[in-house]
Design a protein around this motif. Structure first.
Motif, short mmCIF file in Angstrom:
data_model
loop_
_atom_site.label_atom_id
_atom_site.label_comp_id
_atom_site.label_asym_id
_atom_site.label_seq_id
_atom_site.Cartn_x
_atom_site.Cartn_y
_atom_site.Cartn_z
N ALA A 153 0.83 -1.20 0.00
CA ALA A 153 0.00 0.00 0.00
C ALA A 153 0.86 1.25 0.00
CB ALA A 153 -0.94 -0.01 1.21
N GLN A 154 1.95 1.23 0.77
CA GLN A 154 2.83 2.40 0.82
C GLN A 154 3.52 2.62 -0.52
OE1 GLN A 154 2.50 4.36 3.13
NE2 GLN A 154 4.25 5.72 3.24
N ALA A 155 3.94 1.55 -1.17
CA ALA A 155 4.59 1.68 -2.47
C ALA A 155 3.63 2.25 -3.51
CB ALA A 155 5.13 0.32 -2.92
N LEU A 156 2.39 1.77 -3.51
CA LEU A 156 1.41 2.29 -4.46
C LEU A 156 1.07 3.75 -4.17
CD1 LEU A 156 -1.06 -0.73 -4.79
CD2 LEU A 156 0.65 0.04 -6.44
N ALA B 60 -8.56 8.58 -8.47
CA ALA B 60 -9.73 7.79 -8.78
C ALA B 60 -9.49 6.85 -9.96
CB ALA B 60 -10.92 8.69 -9.07
N SER B 61 -8.56 7.23 -10.84
CA SER B 61 -8.29 6.42 -12.03
C SER B 61 -7.29 5.31 -11.78
CB SER B 61 -7.76 7.32 -13.16
OG SER B 61 -6.41 7.73 -12.90
N LEU B 62 -6.67 5.29 -10.60
CA LEU B 62 -5.58 4.36 -10.33
C LEU B 62 -6.01 3.07 -9.63
CD1 LEU B 62 -2.75 6.85 -9.27
CD2 LEU B 62 -3.05 5.70 -11.47
N GLY B 63 -7.28 2.96 -9.32
CA GLY B 63 -7.77 1.73 -8.74
C GLY B 63 -7.68 1.64 -7.23
N MET B 64 -7.45 2.78 -6.57
CA MET B 64 -7.42 2.74 -5.11
C MET B 64 -8.82 2.44 -4.58
SD MET B 64 -8.83 5.92 -3.90
CE MET B 64 -9.61 7.21 -4.85
N HIS C 43 -5.53 -1.66 3.41
CA HIS C 43 -4.43 -1.10 4.19
C HIS C 43 -4.16 0.35 3.80
CE1 HIS C 43 -4.02 -5.34 4.98
NE2 HIS C 43 -3.09 -5.12 5.89
N GLU C 44 -3.73 1.12 4.78
CA GLU C 44 -3.62 2.57 4.63
C GLU C 44 -2.20 2.99 4.21
OE1 GLU C 44 -6.75 3.44 8.28
OE2 GLU C 44 -4.60 3.32 8.65
N GLY C 45 -2.10 3.56 3.02
CA GLY C 45 -0.85 4.19 2.60
C GLY C 45 -0.92 5.68 2.89
N ASP C 46 0.21 6.27 3.23
CA ASP C 46 0.24 7.71 3.55
C ASP C 46 1.63 8.24 3.24
OD1 ASP C 46 -0.57 10.18 4.45
OD2 ASP C 46 -0.25 9.73 6.56
N CYS C 47 1.71 9.25 2.41
CA CYS C 47 3.03 9.84 2.14
C CYS C 47 2.88 11.30 1.73
CB CYS C 47 3.79 9.05 1.08
SG CYS C 47 3.04 9.04 -0.54
N GLY C 48 3.98 12.01 1.82
CA GLY C 48 3.99 13.42 1.44
C GLY C 48 5.36 13.83 0.95
N LEU C 49 5.39 14.72 -0.03
CA LEU C 49 6.65 15.21 -0.58
C LEU C 49 6.52 16.66 -0.97
CD1 LEU C 49 6.09 15.45 -3.85
CD2 LEU C 49 6.60 13.03 -3.84
N GLU D 57 3.84 10.57 -6.88
CA GLU D 57 4.75 11.00 -7.95
C GLU D 57 3.97 11.31 -9.23
OE1 GLU D 57 7.83 11.70 -7.73
OE2 GLU D 57 8.62 10.64 -5.97
N LYS D 58 2.94 10.54 -9.53
CA LYS D 58 2.14 10.81 -10.72
C LYS D 58 1.42 12.15 -10.60
CE LYS D 58 1.29 6.02 -12.17
NZ LYS D 58 1.89 6.14 -13.50
#
Length: 218
Positions: free
Chosen positions: A21-24, A54-58, A104-110, A30-31
Motif C-alpha cells: 500500500a505504501q509503495a502504491l 480515482a483512475s488508479l484503482g485505489m 491497508h492505509e498508505g500515507d506519504c507526502g513530498l 509521484e504521478k
C-alpha cells in the motif's frame, strides 16, 4: 494505554500488504507531482490530483488529499489553505495523500519546487534529508516517539529551519486504524514498531513565508 494496545491491528492485517500500500501510494503521489505546473491554481491541482487517484484503482481516500502552494506550505493538515494561490515559475508546493489499497492505509507526502530559488530548493531537499536523519536515529537508538521528535527539532534547527511540532506523526494500518485511538507519534512514550507509524516532518523557513513537508512509513 500500552504499546501493544496502541499498535493493535485487525485480523486481516498483513505487513506485506502495508508495504504494498505504501509503495502504491508513493507511485500515485509521484504521478500527481508530474501533473503540477506553474500557472495552475492550488484548487485546480487538487481537483486534478483527486481525479488521478480515482483512475488508479485505489479503494478509497482515507484522509483528505492536500496540495499546498507557496505560503500555504506553512499550513498544517488541519488548517484550511489561504486564498487559492497560483503556482509561480520560482515556487514551492507539497502533496500529502492517504489512500487505501487492499484494506491497508498508505500515507506519504513530498515537496517539490518549480524553479531555481536556492532556498526553496534546499528547503524541499532538507525536509526529506531530515526525515532520513530522524529515521536513522530511531533505527540506531530505538528511542521513544517523544525523543524522536525532540531530536527532529534539534536537527531542523541545526539545518537552519524550524520544525512544526504540530505535525506529530501518527499510526496507520489496516483500515480503519483509528478505532484503536493510538495517539500521535510525537506523544508516544514507547519505542514505535516498524511498519505501523508515519513520521511527519514539516519545516519552515526562518524569515520567508514558505516551508516543506515530507512523510513516510517508519
Amino acid at each position: 494505554m500500552t504499546l501493544a494496545a496502541k499498535e493493535a491491528v485487525g485480523a486481516n492485517f498483513s505487513a506485506e500488504a502495508m508495504r504494498h500500500a505504501q509503495a502504491l501510494t508513493w507511485a500515485a503521489t509521484e504521478k500527481i507531482a508530474e501533473t503540477i505546473r506553474p500557472g495552475m491554481r492550488e484548487s485546480e491541482a487538487l481537483s486534478a490530483g483527486k481525479a488521478l487517484l480515482a483512475s488508479l484503482g485505489m479503494e478509497r481516500i482515507w484522509h483528505p488529499v492536500l496540495i499546498r502552494f507557496g505560503h500555504n506550505t506553512l499550513r498544517t493538515f488541519g488548517e484550511q489553505s489561504q486564498d487559492d494561490p497560483i503556482l509561480g515559475d520560482d515556487d514551492i508546493y507539497f502533496i500529502d495523500i492517504g489512500v487505501m489499497w487492499q484494506g491497508h492505509e498508505g500515507d506519504c507526502g513530498l515537496t517539490r519546487t518549480t524553479g531555481h530559488d536556492p532556498e526553496m530548493r534546499r528547503c524541499a531537499s532538507d525536509a526529506k534529508r531530515l526525515f532520513e536523519v530522524v529515521r536513522e536515529y530511531w533505527q540506531t537508538h530505538g528511542v521513544t516517539g517523544q525523543a524522536l521528535y525532540a531530536y527532529a527539532a534539534e536537527q531542523a534547527e541545526s539545518m537552519g529551519w524550524k520544525l512544526n511540532l504540530d505535525m506529530k506523526g501518527h499510526r496507520v494500518g489496516d483500515f480503519p486504524h483509528s478505532i484503536y485511538k493510538p495517539g500521535k507519534l510525537a506523544d508516544l512514550p514507547h519505542t514505535p514498531s516498524g511498519g505501523l507509524w508515519i513520521l511527519e516532518i514539516q519545516i519552515a523557513h526562518p524569515t520567508r513565508p514558505f516551508g516543506a513537508f515530507y512523510e513516510d512509513l517508519l
